[in-house]
Design an enzyme around this catalytic site. Sequence first.
Site, PDB file in Angstrom:
ATOM      1  N   ASP A 201       0.859  -1.172   0.000  1.00 50.90           N
ATOM      2  CA  ASP A 201       0.000   0.000   0.000  1.00 50.90           C
ATOM      3  C   ASP A 201       0.908   1.239   0.000  1.00 50.90           C
ATOM      4  O   ASP A 201       2.135   1.137   0.086  1.00 50.90           O
ATOM      5  CB  ASP A 201      -0.973  -0.020   1.200  1.00 50.90           C
ATOM      6  CG  ASP A 201      -2.196   0.871   0.949  1.00 50.90           C
ATOM      7  OD1 ASP A 201      -2.133   1.733   0.057  1.00 50.90           O
ATOM      8  OD2 ASP A 201      -3.222   0.708   1.653  1.00 50.90           O
TER       9      ASP A 201
HETATM   10  C1  NOJ Z   1      -3.927   3.996   0.408  1.00 49.86           C
HETATM   11  C2  NOJ Z   1      -5.133   3.134   0.497  1.00 49.86           C
HETATM   12  O1  NOJ Z   1      -5.092   2.358   1.677  1.00 49.86           O
HETATM   13  C3  NOJ Z   1      -5.337   2.204  -0.679  1.00 49.86           C
HETATM   14  O2  NOJ Z   1      -6.609   1.654  -0.587  1.00 49.86           O
HETATM   15  C4  NOJ Z   1      -5.162   2.927  -1.966  1.00 49.86           C
HETATM   16  O3  NOJ Z   1      -5.353   2.033  -3.041  1.00 49.86           O
HETATM   17  C5  NOJ Z   1      -3.789   3.549  -1.991  1.00 49.86           C
HETATM   18  N1  NOJ Z   1      -3.690   4.518  -0.910  1.00 49.86           N
HETATM   19  C6  NOJ Z   1      -3.466   4.209  -3.307  1.00 49.86           C
HETATM   20  O4  NOJ Z   1      -4.200   5.358  -3.468  1.00 49.86           O
END
Ligand code: NOJ
Length: 757
Positions: free
Chosen positions: A285
């Site tokens: 993530d």
């Molecule tokens: C953080 C989030 O937890 C995730 O769901 C998302 O896909 C990413 N950022 C990218 O934006």
Amino acid sequence: MLTKKTIITLFAAGAALCATAKPKAPADMDSFIDNLMSKMTLEEKIGQLNLPVSGILTGDAKSENVAENIRGGHTGGVFGVKGAAEIRKLQDIAVKESRLGIPLVFGLDVIHGYQTTFPIPLAQASSWDMSAIERMAQIAGDEASSSGINWVYSPMVDVCRDPRWGRIAEGPGEDPYLGAEIAKAMVRGFQGEDLKDKNTVMACVKHFALYGAPDGGRDYNTVDMSRQRLLNEYILPYKAAAEAGAGSFMASFNTFENIPATANSYLLTDLLRKQWGFDGMVVSDYTGVLEMISHGIGDYQTVAARALKAGTDMDMVSEAYKNTLAKSLEEGKVSMEDIDRAVRRVLEMKYRLGLFDDPYRYTDTKREAATVYKPAYREEARRLAAECMVLLENKDGVLPLKGAEKIALIGPLGNSAANMPGMWSVPDADRKPVSLYEGMKEVFGDKVRYAKGCDALADAELEKKVSPGQNPERTGQSAAEMKAEALKLAAESDVIVAAMGELSEMTGEGASRANIVVPEPQEELLKALKETGKPIVLVLFTGRPLVLTWEKDNLDAILNVWFAGSEAGGAIADVLAGKVNPSGKLPVSFPYHVGQIPVHYNSMMTGRPMPEGVSYIKYRSNYQDIPNQPLYPFGYGKSYTEFEISPVALSSSEMAPDGTVTASVTVTNKGAVEGKETVQLYIRDTVAESTRPVKELKGFEKVTLKPGESKEVTFTVTPDMLKYYNHDLEYVLEPGEFEIMAGPDSQNLSKALLTVK
Ligand code: NOJ
């Protein structure tokens, strides 16, 4: 440093490599990638594992020098950019200016639609209609892929039992079985038959694993549970998505067994790859690798090495792979096999998407102009949005608003177009969501008049902070003026439609709330409106279950519209007018009180259970001051018609461990209008080696019935429905007695006994 001349020479070589070695069929994938990897330097290999963000930022960190890094072969893909022309420019740099011309993959959070926005995922789950959910993903994929995107960070399938967590809005709710069905539908919708088709996109299943179970509902917080609970109560949606062929997974921010998921080899390697056979790509993530420093797991180099070794292939935004893996290789902290394994997975992903055939396959600006936010999709979005709304109350049939001549639309969400789509949508400036007021004017004409009545939150600063750029304009009027205006309008009207609840950004990432009620100024206004004696229909905007005890007792109707997408305004009006009969059912329990959380229908049997319908008893598992039951249970939702469901009947009361039986009910529409009912099948394993839940959803079917019509709904009870992970984590069916239950929600069920011999 490469000179311009060497870049041009190497580009020629790179273009030639990609041109001469075009893959033909999946069988060629291995040899194509072997060949490509044999030409890559270590630096270029590590480059493929680096995923910067550009454009839409979703965290504090920002990637620098994106173009330069692409040119230098230090980048495998980019996310956050959108638009065919914009993406073509970046792809051009990769293909024409990097030494090997390896195309980039382009990711984006396409959570509930692209420019045409559908209801938030929790609302989609309320439809219990898998073909509708598949269709929403398909349209989102078509729009996004026409706009340069080939990889979407969806579906989010984190089971969540704590509505304080803001990201409950992004997922399927509290149930693993419903979550698994949704996961499959979304993967099918996004990926279609062939990932190489230009209107399909690769899914990225997230957040693996257990992101939806943070302590206290606080985002990014610790998760602690047994493996048995993980496997029985949370894992199914991820597994179903992997089995449906999802091309990628995203590691979650949280820990499991005190190891961050990003570096958790039990999750990423043992479970995902070895047990389930997943052969796609795993991405961290956003700064998930870097954040392990704050988790106390090690320094920049250590966390990168741990993540790679555990099975995280691509590093989103941290640049920790790019900056440290070569050193770790030199020092023996990672091996060449570790790096090659991850590089191969990234290249395979590009191969599967057909990017080596045609890196520009998703960047056709004409297709983009003809696809994105097109009228046909907006019409479909309006129809599908209405399917996701849940009618919680409808006393004396106040809805639909058939006879009302004068309708007072009151509340801070009544005329706020920006708040309609819901958290996590990626609008362009020219996308114009329809406000409820506009939607109602289209359907009810001059009968409807609007007054804001109050601000959404009492604290203007907080309102700005929780809702950057999207808070309904503060009118500059005082609270007293707004209230007086609303009360005057109410007095002049036949019925009040109160558009109230949360602002859309009060759920989603980093949006946990402790006191999950209708915010104070709005609740106060509702109480003042109640004094007028006019019937009140609450159109509830929310991204999570709220505590609605006062509303349930005092209001005439509650239509929970969640956040229903760019076409929400029209869709809500359609339901209020009775053009659409609501058929949504809650995918998550609405608590009676915040102190009840976690409250979910599939709780474990306890040694001191509470008899149903009884208030407090000492020495029982219960509360002195509130019931155990939620205010609105999982699976619940009303209709403008009435349904009757017959007692469940089994084809046999005995079943062999490898046999099946059928469970049937007859559903009848007893009312005067056509409607849809979702029949739900639950099973309870009454005696087992380990304690089991009081009931678990194992099947459902949504049927449409004309007035007076009956249909038989039949479920096949299979051995798989009776199995669970025992204390030794073996997936077993233990012979004995099972209760087979069916009905319209998780509380109103008839029951038959089944013995497995
Ligand atoms: C953080 C989030 O937890 C995730 O769901 C998302 O896909 C990413 N950022 C990218 O934006």
